[in-house]
Design a protein around this motif. Sequence first.
Motif, PDB file in Angstrom:
ATOM      1  N   ASP A 100     -38.314  -7.229  19.204  1.00  0.00           N
ATOM      2  CA  ASP A 100     -39.759  -7.472  19.082  1.00  0.00           C
ATOM      3  C   ASP A 100     -40.539  -7.193  20.362  1.00  0.00           C
ATOM      4  O   ASP A 100     -41.718  -7.501  20.444  1.00  0.00           O
ATOM      5  N   THR A 101     -39.893  -6.620  21.356  1.00  0.00           N
ATOM      6  CA  THR A 101     -40.577  -6.376  22.637  1.00  0.00           C
ATOM      7  C   THR A 101     -40.257  -4.970  23.109  1.00  0.00           C
ATOM      8  O   THR A 101     -39.159  -4.700  23.586  1.00  0.00           O
ATOM      9  N   GLY A 102     -41.199  -4.069  22.973  1.00  0.00           N
ATOM     10  CA  GLY A 102     -40.995  -2.692  23.409  1.00  0.00           C
ATOM     11  C   GLY A 102     -42.312  -2.051  23.757  1.00  0.00           C
ATOM     12  O   GLY A 102     -43.368  -2.665  23.681  1.00  0.00           O
ATOM     13  N   GLY A 103     -42.250  -0.809  24.168  1.00  0.00           N
ATOM     14  CA  GLY A 103     -43.475  -0.101  24.501  1.00  0.00           C
ATOM     15  C   GLY A 103     -43.139   1.247  25.106  1.00  0.00           C
ATOM     16  O   GLY A 103     -41.998   1.488  25.472  1.00  0.00           O
ATOM     17  N   ASN A 104     -44.133   2.116  25.206  1.00  0.00           N
ATOM     18  CA  ASN A 104     -45.506   1.852  24.789  1.00  0.00           C
ATOM     19  C   ASN A 104     -45.882   2.610  23.503  1.00  0.00           C
ATOM     20  O   ASN A 104     -46.746   2.187  22.766  1.00  0.00           O
ATOM     21  N   GLY A 105     -45.229   3.756  23.261  1.00  0.00           N
ATOM     22  CA  GLY A 105     -45.512   4.452  22.028  1.00  0.00           C
ATOM     23  C   GLY A 105     -45.295   5.944  22.109  1.00  0.00           C
ATOM     24  O   GLY A 105     -44.901   6.494  23.136  1.00  0.00           O
ATOM     25  N   ILE A 106     -45.559   6.621  20.976  1.00  0.00           N
ATOM     26  CA  ILE A 106     -45.419   8.070  20.823  1.00  0.00           C
ATOM     27  C   ILE A 106     -46.770   8.639  20.402  1.00  0.00           C
ATOM     28  O   ILE A 106     -47.534   7.981  19.689  1.00  0.00           O
ATOM     29  N   LEU A 145     -48.918   6.394  18.034  1.00  0.00           N
ATOM     30  CA  LEU A 145     -48.146   5.323  17.414  1.00  0.00           C
ATOM     31  C   LEU A 145     -47.936   4.306  18.528  1.00  0.00           C
ATOM     32  O   LEU A 145     -47.043   4.444  19.350  1.00  0.00           O
ATOM     33  N   ASP A 146     -48.785   3.287  18.569  1.00  0.00           N
ATOM     34  CA  ASP A 146     -48.924   2.429  19.742  1.00  0.00           C
ATOM     35  C   ASP A 146     -48.351   1.048  19.467  1.00  0.00           C
ATOM     36  O   ASP A 146     -48.703   0.398  18.476  1.00  0.00           O
ATOM     37  N   THR A 147     -47.486   0.565  20.370  1.00  0.00           N
ATOM     38  CA  THR A 147     -46.846  -0.735  20.189  1.00  0.00           C
ATOM     39  C   THR A 147     -47.255  -1.755  21.247  1.00  0.00           C
ATOM     40  O   THR A 147     -46.611  -2.786  21.396  1.00  0.00           O
ATOM     41  N   ILE A 148     -48.309  -1.449  22.005  1.00  0.00           N
ATOM     42  CA  ILE A 148     -48.859  -2.399  22.981  1.00  0.00           C
ATOM     43  C   ILE A 148     -50.369  -2.481  22.757  1.00  0.00           C
ATOM     44  O   ILE A 148     -51.037  -1.468  22.632  1.00  0.00           O
ATOM     45  N   GLN A 149     -50.904  -3.693  22.711  1.00  0.00           N
ATOM     46  CA  GLN A 149     -52.345  -3.870  22.564  1.00  0.00           C
ATOM     47  C   GLN A 149     -52.993  -3.871  23.940  1.00  0.00           C
ATOM     48  O   GLN A 149     -52.748  -4.754  24.754  1.00  0.00           O
ATOM     49  N   ASN A 150     -53.811  -2.862  24.202  1.00  0.00           N
ATOM     50  CA  ASN A 150     -54.486  -2.727  25.483  1.00  0.00           C
ATOM     51  C   ASN A 150     -55.980  -2.997  25.305  1.00  0.00           C
ATOM     52  O   ASN A 150     -56.683  -2.201  24.670  1.00  0.00           O
ATOM     53  N   PRO A 151     -56.476  -4.110  25.856  1.00  0.00           N
ATOM     54  CA  PRO A 151     -57.897  -4.450  25.659  1.00  0.00           C
ATOM     55  C   PRO A 151     -58.844  -3.389  26.196  1.00  0.00           C
ATOM     56  O   PRO A 151     -59.921  -3.188  25.637  1.00  0.00           O
ATOM     57  N   LEU A 245     -45.133  16.502  21.462  1.00  0.00           N
ATOM     58  CA  LEU A 245     -44.952  15.065  21.323  1.00  0.00           C
ATOM     59  C   LEU A 245     -44.811  14.459  22.712  1.00  0.00           C
ATOM     60  O   LEU A 245     -44.111  15.001  23.563  1.00  0.00           O
ATOM     61  N   SER A 246     -45.484  13.345  22.915  1.00  0.00           N
ATOM     62  CA  SER A 246     -45.424  12.641  24.195  1.00  0.00           C
ATOM     63  C   SER A 246     -45.076  11.190  23.924  1.00  0.00           C
ATOM     64  O   SER A 246     -45.455  10.623  22.891  1.00  0.00           O
ATOM     65  N   ALA A 247     -44.346  10.574  24.849  1.00  0.00           N
ATOM     66  CA  ALA A 247     -44.017   9.152  24.738  1.00  0.00           C
ATOM     67  C   ALA A 247     -43.932   8.565  26.127  1.00  0.00           C
ATOM     68  O   ALA A 247     -43.717   9.271  27.112  1.00  0.00           O
ATOM     69  N   ALA A 248     -44.119   7.239  26.209  1.00  0.00           N
ATOM     70  CA  ALA A 248     -44.089   6.585  27.521  1.00  0.00           C
ATOM     71  C   ALA A 248     -43.631   5.147  27.368  1.00  0.00           C
ATOM     72  O   ALA A 248     -43.762   4.527  26.311  1.00  0.00           O
ATOM     73  N   HIS A 256     -37.464   6.114  22.419  1.00  0.00           N
ATOM     74  CA  HIS A 256     -38.336   6.821  21.479  1.00  0.00           C
ATOM     75  C   HIS A 256     -37.620   8.091  21.015  1.00  0.00           C
ATOM     76  O   HIS A 256     -37.371   8.979  21.830  1.00  0.00           O
ATOM     77  N   TYR A 257     -37.295   8.160  19.733  1.00  0.00           N
ATOM     78  CA  TYR A 257     -36.544   9.276  19.188  1.00  0.00           C
ATOM     79  C   TYR A 257     -37.393  10.063  18.187  1.00  0.00           C
ATOM     80  O   TYR A 257     -38.261   9.508  17.498  1.00  0.00           O
TER      81      TYR A 257
END
Length: 676
Positions: A100-106, A145-151, A245-248, A256-257
Amino acid sequence: MDASTRALLLLTILFSIHFCLAQDENQFIYNGFHGANLHLDGVAKIHPNGLLQLTNISRQQMGHAFYKIPVSFNTSSSSSIPFPSFSTNFVFAMVPELPDTGGNGIAFTISPFMAFEHAVPSQYLGLFNISTNGLPTNHVLAIELDTIQNPEFEDIDNNHVGIDVNSLKSVQSATATYFPTEEGKNIRLKLLNGDPMQLWIDYDAAHKILNVTIAPVRSTKPNRPLLSTPIDLSQVLLENMYIGLSAATGAFSSDHYVLGWSFNRTGPAQSLETSKLPLLPPHKKSSQKPSNIIIISPIAAIFVLIMVIGAVYFRRRKKYEELREDWETEYGPQRFSYKNLYIATKGFKGTELLGAGGFGKVYRGTLPTSDVQVAVKRVSHDSKQGMKEFVAEIASMRRLRHRNLVQLLGYCRRKGELLLVYDYMPSGSLDKFLFSNEKPTLSWFHRFQVLKGVASALLYLHEEWEQVVLHRDVKASNVLLDADLNGRLGDFGLARLYDHGTCLQTTHVVGTVGYLAPELTKTGKATTRTDVFAFGAFMLEVACGKRPIVLQGLPEDLILVDMVMECWRSGAILDASDPKLEGNYSAEEMELVLKLGLLCSQSIPAMRPNMRQVMQYLDGSASLPEIQADRIVCTSAFTGSNDYEASDLVISFSSSFGKCSAPSLSSNESILHKGR
């Protein structure tokens, strides 16, 4: 040449023709990435089974995979060919470092170039940085495809799909869901579940509509897209563009696969054959069930073996013995084992010591289970009083997510000490750059970015999180810098949480001399305005390169706020700037910071701006009001006092639960602690 050789040659030619046709500038399909015509950079790589891995679980990394042949979109006004439609789909999987804890996205990306030397990882997904994000000259389309909420990007949650044009602030986004045709209702998807999913992106140039659809890999493409956005891409994209495709990763990370990818510029992209896609690496298992094999040995040997194992077990158990209580079971994911922290810090060896103060020592460590670097703070506690509530607050603060906060990862309790585990910041604390010869002089550019970053973090704590968080100890030594010299506010040892709209009541005045608002010593009541006061002192500290209270020097230089005010009154406020900058700064920004620092340091709490206003002034979205120097009254809680050998002050007050009245001060409860 015999018949079999001719047949083999013919098959080779046909395969080559097919391969070339499948990989022209208009279309390609990869069911796995063996022989793929891709440009890879960063940590991206292709596994032997054809699996494309964009990032691993290393933090603050990025990876790119771009199709090497540029695609012509014919967007020039002189072209007789209309802007084309296009279609693409790919299968991806995000496997988080921790459950349940990952980041940041593709992000699927259409860009004028394949090289992203100036891009940064974390929330920028390897596409932009703080200065390039939002520029119309980027000419970049991205589907994130973002898995971190950035205000700062106004993200809706930490599990969303967004359409980005030249910026990570999405023009439209939605929580990851799909609409299976047979059920007729939307079903939520968890991007970080580690399972393959498929994303379809279709642009209808005739109607200027961009559709984005997502579903589990085994599902057929839903008839209803997740996002359907009117957009004219001919105004965004250039004539020749690269697709990729970019991921970080950031403070938390994920593998990220990408398993397969299909693209067509002239029609619908070919469907991927899921049966031909490469397999993901097996998930790591935390434990294995013991074998049921029974070993028959002589009784004496068994007895001796049991005694030896028992002695070793109890000795090791004593060495790593922890304090656990029943109520802690609900905080399982936040609890680190003492054994892992002991190994990570090499037994809390002196060579791993990062810093020490009145509230504990901080050690650098590398977790043995994941090779993740952390900072471990050892805090003494001799009483169980309030420990349950304190651990509950640790669990709450672990959910804080902001790019300018040092991430609190969890805790451990052992005997008479509490261990807090934080994200490791490789560049160390800001005060080392300001006041120590250990670090080079920090440029004004980086100082101004740090100020904006910390202001953004405080705004998040005060207004944008689910509760109000008072930090209560904002100062340069509690601001840490990451590898890119971005400022992150850390050390939540004194922080307190409150529900929005409730009375903010505290039973102790805590903080550091020079940053304490004058009303604290009178009422003992910390508020968001007392954090603003500390931030004002911090602003002056960064701009002037001096601490709020200087215990040595000329009398007029003892109190920093007085020195800056005197420069302002004499019409030479820039004379207060840090001499080590040697004038290499923006005069407009320096003047803004100095005046805003004084504005935040006013004696009357109601006259101080809130952090949203501070952020607007620093961002330039609002102008600082015209203020006369003689209209501002700045009085430190300890102005005129220069006999403090310690920098940290803790003053205890009698409790006043359930009321908002100020608690009474007990003089014999005043304690001084040496610097943290």
